[in-house]
Scaffold this active site. Structure first.
Site, PDB file in Angstrom:
ATOM      1  N   ASP A 183      41.072  42.392  36.942  1.00 51.74           N
ATOM      2  CA  ASP A 183      42.464  41.985  36.993  1.00 51.74           C
ATOM      3  C   ASP A 183      43.049  42.326  35.618  1.00 51.74           C
ATOM      4  O   ASP A 183      42.300  42.518  34.646  1.00 51.74           O
ATOM      5  CB  ASP A 183      42.541  40.483  37.275  1.00 51.74           C
ATOM      6  CG  ASP A 183      43.943  39.944  37.132  1.00 51.74           C
ATOM      7  OD1 ASP A 183      44.871  40.566  37.668  1.00 51.74           O
ATOM      8  OD2 ASP A 183      44.115  38.904  36.465  1.00 51.74           O
ATOM      9  N   ASP A 185      46.532  40.946  34.026  1.00 51.40           N
ATOM     10  CA  ASP A 185      47.199  39.869  33.289  1.00 51.40           C
ATOM     11  C   ASP A 185      46.256  38.699  33.043  1.00 51.40           C
ATOM     12  O   ASP A 185      45.610  38.187  33.980  1.00 51.40           O
ATOM     13  CB  ASP A 185      48.416  39.379  34.066  1.00 51.40           C
ATOM     14  CG  ASP A 185      49.492  40.449  34.182  1.00 51.40           C
ATOM     15  OD1 ASP A 185      50.617  40.205  33.730  1.00 51.40           O
ATOM     16  OD2 ASP A 185      49.178  41.538  34.709  1.00 51.40           O
TER      17      ASP A 185
END
Length: 407
Positions: A183, A185
């Site tokens: 991922d 963020d």
């Protein structure tokens, strides 16, 4: 006979010992050695051919000649047991790992009937990492030991003791990983891009977007719905803000080291993000990532429209992207690793062969194979069994070795 040699570690100890054992014509059954802070302990299980007392005397003289202590124990046939096969690997991570914390982990292992067969240090920076091979973890009564029992019990003990613990099955499956998906963020980078964009629309807008983001990451809001609401507030901003935010992105400490190391090992490395391709593109080029999946901000006449183009990469979409990239590189899904922090990563981590929750919300921690809460992404390497010494030896060979002081 069990021959145990201990003393200062230096070249030649094994040579002198085995010269004496060779002269006695022994058969070697087992051998193990460990060095802790310059002190060596070496154990050899042998079958003597001649007089055991003569062997004791000759080995004792040999070791005494180089200043080493030796203890010899004569064992009956029934005392010789095969070396146990480890069933699980337990990685303990902390800064620091206190005696109390390690003692709590050891006590919990004993409580479920697991024995610690071997311990090695896998890291001294940016955290201390210890890897434990344990066996046998009892299958026993399914009601008493349902799947995941060991991890759940150790995680709770570790949380109370202030350390992280990762539990994995021992064997080839742990060492056959070939692809990793991050991922973006609050995982690969620090902070949330959507909040950084919203800051350009005003302080009040940023605060509202942050609130919605937190609810979505905790699993209290549908991600696609939350993204639509958050992107809507960007309507009318010039496209230049995208480049401004992209230039401000800060990688999570250890991100470069992690990707550089895994690519050396032949991993396919990439990102699957609920963020935006226009912001991630430069980062992907810089890190030489193999693949990227993210949302596309709609731009018309140089302005953000407050919408995204195409299908939203949501919770289900992340898992779909993981499968797509694994298939494209002909990598079995069980040989993949996924790392994330929010509820929208649940499906992706559950689909991957190994799911790592990184400083994650509780909703993700509950389903991930393992969870870490230190702010250094390179701890993922230690969970995979890669040691700090191996990482730094490879970095030194390329002239990129450095340690950033940690406060």
């Amino acid at each position: 006979m069990l021959v145990t040699v201990s003393g200062p570690d230096r070249p030649g100890v094994s040579s002198v010992l085995f010269a004496a054992l060779t002269a006695a014509g022994v058969e070697l059954l087992d051998l193990e050695q460990v060095v802790v802070n310059g002190r060596l302990t070496l154990g050899a299980l042998v079958v003597p051919v001649g007089d055991p007392e003569e062997l004791q005397e000759s080995v004792g003289e040999a070791m005494d000649s180089i200043g080493m202590f030796v203890h010899i124990e004569i064992q009956r046939d029934g005392d010789v047991e095969p070396r146990p096969e480890a069933t699980h690997v337990v990685t303990v991570l902390g800064r620091p790992i206190t005696a109390r914390a390690f003692g709590a982990i050891a006590a919990e292992l004993a409580a479920v009937g697991a024995n610690i067969d071997a311990i090695r240090r896998v890291a001294d920076y940016p955290v201390t990492g210890l890897e434990l091979l344990v066996s046998p973890v009892p299958d026993g009564d399914p009601a008493a030991y349902p799947p995941g029992t060991l991890r759940k019990r150790l995680v709770e003990v570790a949380r109370q003791a202030g350390v992280d613990v990762a539990v994995a099955r021992a064997g080839l499956a742990r060492r056959n990983k070939r692809m990793i998906v991050f991922d973006v963020d609050s995982t690969l980078i620090q902070g949330e891009v959507i909040e950084m964009l919203a800051a350009r629309a005003g302080a009040g807008v940023e605060a509202e977007v942050r609130r919605v983001t937190e609810e979505a990451m905790a699993g209290h809001l549908d991600f696609a719905e939350s993204l639509t609401r958050r992107v809507a507030v960007l309507k009318g901003l010039p496209v230049s803000v995208v480049d401004e935010v992209a230039a401000e992105i800060e990688l999570t400490p250890g991100a470069r080291t992690t990707i550089r190391t895994l690519k050396r090992l032949g991993f396919r490395c990439g990102v699957v993000s609920g963020g935006f391709t226009q912001v991630i593109a430069g980062l992907a080029d810089e890190l030489k990532l193999d693949f990227v999946a993210a949302n596309e901000l709609e731009i018309v006449d140089g302005m953000l429209t407050g919408r995204v183009s195409g299908e939203i990469v949501d919770r289900a979409g992340k898992a779909t992207a993981l499968r797509r990239f694994a298939e494209a590189y002909e990598i079995p899904i069980e040989q993949s690793v996924a790392v994330g922090d929010g509820a929208n990563d649940i499906d992706m981590l559950s689909t991957a062969g190994l799911g790592v929750a990184f400083n994650a919300k509780q909703a993700l921690r509950d389903v991930a194979d393992t969870s870490v809460s230190v702010p250094y992404l390179d701890v993922v390497l230690f969970v995979l069994g890669i040691t700090r010494n191996e990482v730094e030896a490879a970095d030194a060979a390329e002239g990129v070795l450095r340690r950033v002081p940690i406060a």
